[in-house]
Design an enzyme around this catalytic site. Structure first.
Site, PDB file in Angstrom:
ATOM      1  N   GLU A  96      65.670  63.515 145.278  1.00 33.07           N
ATOM      2  CA  GLU A  96      67.333  64.273 145.882  1.00 33.07           C
ATOM      3  C   GLU A  96      67.505  63.712 147.502  1.00 33.07           C
ATOM      4  OE1 GLU A  96      70.247  65.089 144.830  1.00 33.07           O
ATOM      5  OE2 GLU A  96      69.561  65.396 142.748  1.00 33.07           O
ATOM      6  N   SER A 370      83.896  52.799 106.029  1.00 36.11           N
ATOM      7  CA  SER A 370      85.823  52.136 105.395  1.00 36.11           C
ATOM      8  C   SER A 370      86.949  52.576 106.717  1.00 36.11           C
ATOM      9  CB  SER A 370      86.618  52.782 104.833  1.00 36.11           C
ATOM     10  OG  SER A 370      85.580  52.160 103.601  1.00 36.11           O
TER      11      SER A 370
END
Length: 696
Positions: A96, A370
């Site tokens: 950080e 499909s």
């Protein structure tokens, strides 16, 4: 002696322009800083009595049923810095703010980076924050994104550093930062995730925690992005090694260590998959700290329908587990007229760890089989074909690297797909080919219409995850791409809505703690498919006769007296079963499978997932006014008799490439159809079929 006069040189015009621009810039910057200076800055003296977290509440679409109050289950256990493992301290600083102990509250490089992002690029992303700035942002400032707010953040961070030691500020950060869900501070997060206190965390566990604050919901170990969390954990470890917090041996051990997160528990949440979908949206849009700012979020969810859907999914999945080895299922319902998500069931049970229930399967990437074919056919119809056009379902070799006669060879580089039943139906209309989900015609439709054009159509309709044509080839027709159920359902909604796409959304309104409206639902309709084409697709997908004999007349896809368009899909390895269908007022998508990606028993989706989908769709259509699709397009008056189903020319049968130049489908019939690379491959099986007695 006369004085010598030196000539006066005028500055170069470019230099004059530079001086002028510099003066204007200084004037502008002076005005900005004066404006900022005169803007009241929050009082730092209030830090000791800093703001009480205001809980964000998430409601259903009525605004009266509370789905989740983020404060209900929130956990906050404040501990002293010496009660926190040095590893989590080091991991946090490494990822950080590596210069935390050197700067005075702000980082010059961070400011420059932030200015570039916020001002030059205009994003106001507020990047480049130090740990001190993050403490200020989470405790003293609102979630507003503006240059003024950013400058106030810098000023307050500098002042905070003058009042408190670095260790005190680090302690503030580690005790108040959100780590995902309802966990604030490392102590609560450690107990929830690992079942231990923060002082007992090892290096790998510390790296995981330090990885979370950047995007706590996205990186949550309980969500769909565990792989991304693992990657970021390794980035934390690499930074720790680079900065000297751990050596190579410690790095190797922590990187390879397998960490098990405790199961997530909550008894005060409705529709958890949807709630955390919304929470991640809030976090991504406004930043993690906004979840503590008292938001009131009215979502699109219909709580009553959600409860019905959850029960249906649970009941049918129990049966599917026993019969088909399908332990999980998901379902989503969207209003195609608005894009609003009405139902989102991400699994049969969010809290069932045996099936990875917290994984949201409506957002998972999977091959659609499909169920992707309607987009292939829609593109072909837009190029001039009709539902009555005939093509041939015969053994076909599609690879031009292989002989047209090699119709049974599917070993790369050859490509000769077939259907699971290994049957061939000869001449077949596009309506019957789509209704029975026959593979060879679908591949032909993809080639005829163009792979990239199909991708463009499906993307415009709402599928967000498709790559380029070269990535798939002709296998795209059979569902080789990866899609998300939410996107696939949204895209079917474009068919339902006469070609108008409305992006899927879960938000009706967001109001902050002061009553200011941050966001309201605004329709964003875009016409992306010709309405006549969608009318044809809807007619084809709702034609119950066309599905036979692939499906029985009274299959779960049929609703007597109602027009419902629907398509199923099953992947070749039986890992995924899909059913997606719609009326003009509702579109519902369902998936079945296993979250560990193990295969189901080899059955088509019509038997596995369609009954569950039918049960929910039946509830929807019988509870709303009956609706009807628009009329299909009139049959064309065209010299190409193939459009009306006549494939014979002078006693010789031909496939589509004889009648159409696929690169100019509105032009005349091709003089030299054999110039098309696929022509011989399509015509060869037709010749064999006719010579063996086909066509009379």
């Amino acid at each position: 002696m006369p004085r010598r006069h030196h000539p006066i040189h005028n500055p170069h015009p470019i230099l004059k322009l530079i001086f002028l621009l510099a003066g204007l810039l200084l004037f502008l910057l002076g005005g900005i800083f004066l404006w900022i200076a005169l803007t009241p800055t929050p009082d730092l003296s209030s830090f000791e009595n800093r703001k009480v977290t205001q809980s964000t509440k998430i409601y259903d679409r009525t605004g009266t049923i509370l789905l989740y109050d983020l404060d209900t289950d929130s956990k906050r256990n404040t501990v002293a810095l010496n009660e926190i493992s040095p590893q989590i301290r080091n991991a946090t600083i490494a990822i950080e703010d590596s210069g935390f102990y050197q700067h005075g509250g702000v980082s010059v490089t961070g400011i420059l980076r932030s200015l570039y992002t916020d001002v030059i690029r205009g994003s106001l992303a507020q990047g480049g924050s130090t740990l001190t700035q993050q403490v200020v942002k989470n405790t003293l400032l609102t979630g507003e994104k503006s240059v003024v707010r950013k400058v106030h953040e810098w000023i307050l961070a500098i002042r905070l550093e003058q009042l408190y030691t670095k260790d005190q500020i680090l302690e503030f950060y580690l005790n108040e930062t959100p780590y995902g869900g309802t966990y604030y501070g490392v102590e609560a997060a450690s107990e929830a995730f690992f079942g231990k206190t923060a002082k007992d965390l090892d290096t790998a566990e510390a790296a995981y925690l330090a990885a979370l604050p950047q995007a706590p919901t996205y990186y949550s170990p309980y969500g769909n992005n565990r792989a991304a969390l693992d990657t970021r954990k390794n980035v934390v470890l690499a930074r720790m090694k680079e900065l000297g917090y751990i050596d190579q041996t410690q790095y190797d051990h922590a990187k390879s260590e397998v960490i098990t997160f405790h199961s997530q528990q909550s008894s005060s949440i409705t529709a958890p998959h949807f709630v955390f979908y919304i929470q991640q949206y809030l976090e991504n849009t406004y930043g993690p700290q906004v979840l503590n700012s008292g938001l009131k979020v009215i979502t699109t969810l219909d709580a009553g329908l959600q409860a019905s859907a959850e029960k249906i999914v649970t009941d049918y999945t129990k049966n599917n587990k026993a019969k088909f080895n399908a332990s999980n299922a998901s379902l989503i319902a969207i209003d195609p007229r608005t894009g609003q998500i009405l139902v989102m069931v991400g699994s049969r049970d969010y809290f069932d760890t045996s099936i990875d229930g917290n994984y949201n399967d409506t957002l998972a990437l999977r091959q659609p089989g499909s169920s992707f074919k309607p987009f292939v056919y829609a593109n072909a119809l837009s190029k001039g074909l009709t539902p009555n056009t005939v093509t041939f379902d015969l053994p076909t070799q599609f690879s031009t690297a292989c002989s047209p006669a090699d119709t049974r060879n599917d070993t790369p580089p050859c490509y000769a797909p077939s259907d699971y039943d290994r049957r061939w139906r000869g001449p077949i209309t596009l309506t019957s080919a789509l209704g029975q989900s026959i593979n060879i015609p679908a591949v032909k439709m993809l080639y005829f219409g163009g792979i990239q054009d199909v991708i463009n159509l499906a993307t415009a309709a709402g599928i967000t995850t498709l790559s380029t044509a070269s990535h798939y080839g002709l296998s795209l027709a059979l569902g080789a791409a990866e899609v998300r159920l939410i996107d696939l359902t949204s895209a079917y909604g474009t068919f339902a809505n006469e070609g108008v796409h409305n992006p899927a959304t879960g938000i009706l309104s967001i109001t902050d703690g002061s009553g200011n409206v941050l966001e309201e639902f605004t329709p964003q309709p875009v016409q992306v498919i010709d309405p006549g084409v969608t009318h044809d697709i809807s007619a084809m997908l709702s034609d119950n006769d066309a599905r036979q004999p692939e499906f029985p007349a009274n299959s779960p896809l049929y609703f007597p007296g109602y027009e419902v368009a629907v398509k199923t899909g099953t992947t070749n390895d039986f890992r995924d079963g899909w059913t997606v269908g719609y009326t003009p007022s509702i579109v519902v998508g369902a998936w079945a499978g296993n979250n560990d990606n193990s295969p189901m028993k080899p059955e088509i989706a019509g038997f596995i997932i369609a009954p569950m989908w039918h049960a929910f769709m039946q509830k929807m259509i019988t509870s709303q006014p009956q609706t009807y699709f628009g009329e299909p397009r009139p049959l064309p008056d065209s010299p190409r008799q193939i459009l009306l189903g006549n494939y014979m020319v002078d006693g010789q049968a031909h496939d589509l490439l004889y009648f159409f130049d696929r690169l100019n489908t509105s032009g005349p019939m091709p003089d030299q159809p054999a110039n098309d690379a696929q022509y011989a491959h399509w015509e060869y099986p037709v010749r064999v079929w006719q010579s063996s007695g086909g066509g009379g």
